[in-house]
Design a protein around this motif. Sequence first.
Motif, short mmCIF file in Angstrom:
data_model
loop_
_atom_site.label_atom_id
_atom_site.label_comp_id
_atom_site.label_asym_id
_atom_site.label_seq_id
_atom_site.Cartn_x
_atom_site.Cartn_y
_atom_site.Cartn_z
N GLN A 223 0.75 -0.99 0.10
CA GLN A 223 0.02 0.00 0.03
C GLN A 223 0.85 1.42 0.05
O GLN A 223 0.32 2.32 -0.72
N ASN A 224 1.86 1.17 0.74
CA ASN A 224 2.96 2.51 0.92
C ASN A 224 3.50 2.59 -0.44
O ASN A 224 4.35 1.59 -0.93
N LYS A 225 3.25 3.59 -1.28
CA LYS A 225 3.95 3.82 -2.55
C LYS A 225 5.62 3.86 -2.46
O LYS A 225 6.19 3.41 -3.51
N TYR A 226 6.00 4.54 -1.26
CA TYR A 226 7.51 4.37 -1.30
C TYR A 226 8.19 3.12 -1.08
O TYR A 226 9.20 2.89 -1.54
N GLU A 227 7.59 2.43 -0.42
CA GLU A 227 7.99 0.78 0.10
C GLU A 227 7.90 0.35 -1.24
O GLU A 227 8.83 -0.63 -1.65
N ALA A 228 6.66 0.34 -2.06
CA ALA A 228 6.69 -0.30 -3.45
C ALA A 228 7.77 0.06 -4.32
O ALA A 228 8.20 -0.90 -5.34
N GLN A 229 7.96 1.39 -4.50
CA GLN A 229 8.90 1.76 -5.41
C GLN A 229 10.32 1.24 -4.94
O GLN A 229 11.22 0.69 -5.74
N LEU A 230 10.69 1.10 -3.44
CA LEU A 230 11.87 0.74 -3.28
C LEU A 230 12.16 -0.63 -3.62
O LEU A 230 13.24 -1.15 -4.08
N GLU A 231 11.09 -1.48 -3.45
CA GLU A 231 11.26 -2.82 -3.82
C GLU A 231 11.28 -3.31 -5.32
O GLU A 231 12.02 -4.00 -6.12
N ALA A 232 10.36 -2.49 -6.29
CA ALA A 232 10.58 -2.40 -7.64
C ALA A 232 11.56 -1.97 -8.21
O ALA A 232 12.14 -2.59 -9.25
N TYR A 233 12.20 -0.88 -7.74
CA TYR A 233 13.51 -0.23 -8.58
C TYR A 233 14.54 -1.28 -8.30
O TYR A 233 15.52 -1.01 -9.16
N LYS A 234 14.63 -1.97 -7.46
CA LYS A 234 15.76 -2.97 -7.20
C LYS A 234 15.57 -4.14 -8.31
O LYS A 234 16.64 -4.41 -8.81
N ILE A 235 14.45 -4.28 -8.94
CA ILE A 235 14.37 -5.31 -9.80
C ILE A 235 13.83 -5.04 -11.37
O ILE A 235 14.18 -5.84 -12.23
N MET A 236 13.68 -3.62 -11.36
CA MET A 236 13.12 -3.03 -12.81
C MET A 236 14.31 -2.98 -13.47
O MET A 236 15.52 -2.65 -13.04
N SER A 237 14.19 -2.95 -14.79
CA SER A 237 15.36 -2.92 -15.83
C SER A 237 15.70 -1.59 -16.02
O SER A 237 15.00 -0.58 -15.72
N ASP A 238 16.99 -1.19 -16.52
CA ASP A 238 17.53 -0.02 -16.70
C ASP A 238 16.88 0.76 -17.80
O ASP A 238 16.38 1.86 -17.57
N SER A 239 16.19 0.00 -18.52
CA SER A 239 15.37 0.66 -19.76
C SER A 239 14.03 1.01 -19.10
O SER A 239 13.31 1.92 -19.64
N ASP A 240 13.30 0.58 -18.13
CA ASP A 240 12.31 0.87 -17.47
C ASP A 240 12.46 2.15 -16.62
O ASP A 240 11.54 2.90 -16.27
N LEU A 241 13.72 2.13 -15.89
CA LEU A 241 13.98 3.24 -15.06
C LEU A 241 14.69 4.62 -15.69
O LEU A 241 14.41 5.37 -15.19
N PHE A 242 15.29 4.44 -16.92
CA PHE A 242 16.20 5.44 -17.00
C PHE A 242 16.12 5.79 -18.72
O PHE A 242 16.04 4.68 -19.56
N ASP A 243 16.37 7.02 -18.96
CA ASP A 243 16.90 7.42 -20.42
C ASP A 243 18.29 7.74 -20.37
O ASP A 243 18.46 8.39 -19.39
N VAL A 244 18.95 7.27 -21.36
CA VAL A 244 20.39 7.56 -21.43
C VAL A 244 20.65 8.38 -22.85
O VAL A 244 20.21 8.15 -23.87
N MET A 245 21.35 9.29 -22.56
CA MET A 245 21.73 10.32 -23.82
C MET A 245 23.35 10.48 -23.78
O MET A 245 23.75 10.93 -22.88
N GLU A 246 23.81 10.30 -24.86
CA GLU A 246 25.30 11.00 -25.08
C GLU A 246 25.22 12.31 -25.17
O GLU A 246 24.46 13.28 -25.86
N VAL A 247 26.08 13.00 -24.32
CA VAL A 247 26.40 14.48 -24.41
C VAL A 247 27.84 14.83 -24.56
O VAL A 247 28.78 14.05 -24.44
N GLN A 248 27.93 16.23 -24.57
CA GLN A 248 29.18 16.77 -24.69
C GLN A 248 29.10 17.73 -23.45
O GLN A 248 28.27 18.37 -23.36
N VAL A 249 30.35 17.59 -22.56
CA VAL A 249 30.51 18.12 -21.60
C VAL A 249 31.73 18.93 -21.60
O VAL A 249 32.92 18.27 -21.64
N LYS A 250 31.89 20.33 -21.55
CA LYS A 250 33.01 21.01 -21.54
C LYS A 250 33.46 21.15 -20.10
O LYS A 250 32.94 21.82 -19.43
#
Length: 207
Positions: A126-153
């Motif tokens: 029921q607690n959304k933060y507890e659900a996120q805590l457990e889910a984030y551990k097993i979710m794939s990188d593609s479900d969790l993140f976007d990745v972009m190549e960047v240039q940093v000066k």
Amino acid sequence: MNITSEAKVITDFELLLQESARIHGHLCPGQVLGVKMSILGLREIGIADPKGKDRKSIVVFVETDRCATDAVQSVTGCSLGKRSMKFMDYGKMAASFVNIKTGKAVRVIAKEESRQIAKEYFPEIQNKYEAQLEAYKIMSDSDLFDVMEVQVKLNPEDMPGRPLQRIKCDSCGEHVQDFREIYREGRILCRPCADTGYYEHPKRNIF
């Protein structure tokens, strides 16, 4: 990825998460995101040993001052004091990882929709933060993140190492390092004296 290497990644993740939680003071969804974000970012820029042989090859830009940033510091070994972590106050759950030897850089952004996906993994929690805590551990990188190549000066004065310059502010008399001074009407000023700082001093006299 073979079974042996996959098991090692899982083990490393658990150890990194434990250490991050120890430093941060508690385990939370932000810690999980920060650890996984760091593992992904380091892998993408070719950094295998950020606290060892690669420790002088990495700079990280973090865009939030919340829990995930402590995790990024824990995993990468980067910090403000070492000048290998740069804080950009954008209020975004994102970080850019830079290999300063190769110039390779990626920005990893936590997906907002991952919050909703997390509920689907553990609907019984029921607690959304507890659900996120457990889910984030097993979710794939593609479900969790976007990745972009960047240039940093990175300018010489922004790099880790000793200060390149120290100069006295003509108003308050305090010294400014690494070319952060401002020149105005023939005077050398620190940024608080030139503009509005985060603090006020009733006796401050700019001109």
